[in-house]
Design a protein around this motif. Structure first.
Motif, PDB file in Angstrom:
ATOM      1  N   THR A  71       0.818  -1.210   0.000  1.00 25.08           N
ATOM      2  CA  THR A  71       0.000   0.000   0.000  1.00 25.08           C
ATOM      3  C   THR A  71       0.851   1.259   0.000  1.00 25.08           C
ATOM      4  O   THR A  71       0.311   2.363   0.050  1.00 25.08           O
ATOM      5  N   ALA A  72       2.166   1.095  -0.049  1.00 23.95           N
ATOM      6  CA  ALA A  72       3.085   2.234  -0.108  1.00 23.95           C
ATOM      7  C   ALA A  72       4.222   1.869  -1.057  1.00 23.95           C
ATOM      8  O   ALA A  72       4.549   0.688  -1.228  1.00 23.95           O
ATOM      9  N   PRO A  73       4.832   2.834  -1.717  1.00 31.49           N
ATOM     10  CA  PRO A  73       5.935   2.516  -2.629  1.00 31.49           C
ATOM     11  C   PRO A  73       7.135   1.972  -1.873  1.00 31.49           C
ATOM     12  O   PRO A  73       7.368   2.276  -0.704  1.00 31.49           O
ATOM     13  N   GLY A  74       7.896   1.134  -2.559  1.00 36.86           N
ATOM     14  CA  GLY A  74       9.091   0.562  -1.945  1.00 36.86           C
ATOM     15  C   GLY A  74       9.811  -0.354  -2.912  1.00 36.86           C
ATOM     16  O   GLY A  74       9.403  -0.519  -4.078  1.00 36.86           O
ATOM     17  N   ARG A  75      10.875  -0.957  -2.431  1.00 35.36           N
ATOM     18  CA  ARG A  75      11.668  -1.876  -3.233  1.00 35.36           C
ATOM     19  C   ARG A  75      11.534  -3.275  -2.646  1.00 35.36           C
ATOM     20  O   ARG A  75      11.609  -3.448  -1.410  1.00 35.36           O
TER      21      ARG A  75
END
Length: 393
Positions: A71-75
């Protein structure tokens, strides 16, 4: 010594030979060439019981597909499962690197502490303002008494009244500051809780037991909020997304039994039933869509396999019927070629249901005993010459 024939005799002989050849060619053309009668087989219209069935093609699909992503940007830091793995509800599937999320949580925690300190300071200001207000109110009351006794001037009384008003305003301001501090502390606490929830959602877990069918990203890939990383389906809950011709789909309803033949199991049909008929048909292909479920969950096919579905419709009584091989479409009319008094005639029909053996119900256009052309060795027209045979080669 050669004897020359008269010119007129040679011409007559040439004409005779050409005439014989022309007659021979005409005979061949009429008997076996393009001018020969069209060989046809005929069938008579009769009444018979129709056990209609509807045939369609579909693909095996998962009834529920879970597309799991952050639900959140990331790697993507790691993936714990691969395609074909079975997972349990709550099992960790992947971990997403939070990037700067930990720092944002720390900042929110600091802001929450600052808001708590501001709230405490505002509470102290309210206490101080309340004490000052009590003192100002007491001084103003005593001033009123002294003024009535003539011991205090009007100017001194006005000063005490002004001090009372100032104390009341100071108390109201202190109370407003305390309310703002309380709201600010609640806001920072909510922000910190939201960030912590975002961090928790970076642990991708299986919502229910199922089978991993797709891995849409690999470790090291940066994903945005809402992007699916893994797809999980329940392999037990499968159905067939089947398509049926709209012209033959009348009477199809939920609950009707179905016979399913999978491409990988042609010799072992499976039983099923119509779960529902979709309210929206395909206007481009002119097909009705329906969901067909399997009656058993054992040995279900792989997702995406092609299946042939035959749905048994409610049986009809004895009715006029015609073989489907005799039905043709000419322009916008659907009908049959009939043989009446030795002449060909195309008759448009109103057709009903069809059974698996190839008989189609005739609602209007023919009568019992009418002869229809079943097969022909060439396409027919109204002016075609025909000859009836028992069987075409």
């Amino acid at each position: 010594m050669r004897i020359a024939l008269p010119q007129s005799r040679r011409a007559l002989m040439l004409v005779a030979v050409l005439a014989v050849l022309a007659l021979l060619l005409a005979f061949v053309a009429v008997r076996s060439g393009p001018l020969a009668p069209v060989k046809v087989t005929v069938a008579r219209i009769e009444e018979r019981a129709i056990a209609p069935a509807l045939f369609g093609i579909g693909t095996v699909e998962a009834r529920y597909t879970h597309r799991i992503g952050p639900t959140a940007p990331g790697r993507i830091a790691s993936l714990a499962v691969d395609v074909g793995d079975r997972v349990e509800a709550g099992q960790v599937l992947a971990l997403i690197d939070p990037v700067d999320l930990d720092q944002r949580i720390a900042a929110a925690s600091g802001s929450a502490g600052r808001s708590a300190a501001l709230e405490q300071a505002a509470a102290s200001q309210v206490t101080d303002a309340s004490a000052r207000l009590a003192l100002a109110r007491s001084e103003a009351t005593r001033g009123e008494q002294l003024f009535r006794g003539g011991w205090l001037t009007r100017a001194a009384l006005d000063q005490r009244r002004q001090a009372l008003a100032g104390a009341e305003a100071a108390l109201a301001a202190a109370q407003a500051n305390r309310s703002a501090a309380v709201q600010d502390r609640g806001r920072t606490a909510a922000e910190r809780a939201a960030l912590q929830e975002q961090k928790a959602n970076l642990r991708l877990v299986a919502p229910k037991a199922g089978l991993v069918v797709r891995r849409l990203a690999e470790p090291g890939t940066t994903v945005v909020a809402g992007q699916a990383v893994i797809e999980v389906v329940d392999p037990v809950e499968l159905w067939i997304n089947a398509r049926f011709d709209q012209t033959r789909a009348g009477g199809i309803t939920a609950g009707l039994p179905a016979r399913v033949v999978l491409r990988s199991r042609i010799d072992t049909p499976m039983r099923g039933s119509v779960l529902r008929v979709e309210p929206v048909a395909d206007a481009v292909t002119e097909e009705v869509l329906a969901k067909v479920t399997f009656d058993t969950g054992a040995g279900l096919p792989p997702i995406g396999e092609l299946a042939e579905v035959t749905i048994a419709l409610p049986a009809r009584g004895r009715t006029l019927a015609v073989p489907n091989a005799a039905i043709h479409r000419i322009g916008s009319d659907v009908g049959v070629w009939t043989l009446r008094d030795g002449d060909l005639e195309f008759v448009a029909l109103k057709l009903g249901v069809e059974d698996p053996s190839g008989w189609v119900q005739v609602l209007d256009g023919l009568a019992k005993g009418d002869q229809v052309i079943l097969h022909s060795d060439r396409p027919l027209t109204a002016s075609s010459r025909i000859t009836v045979v028992d069987k075409l080669p």
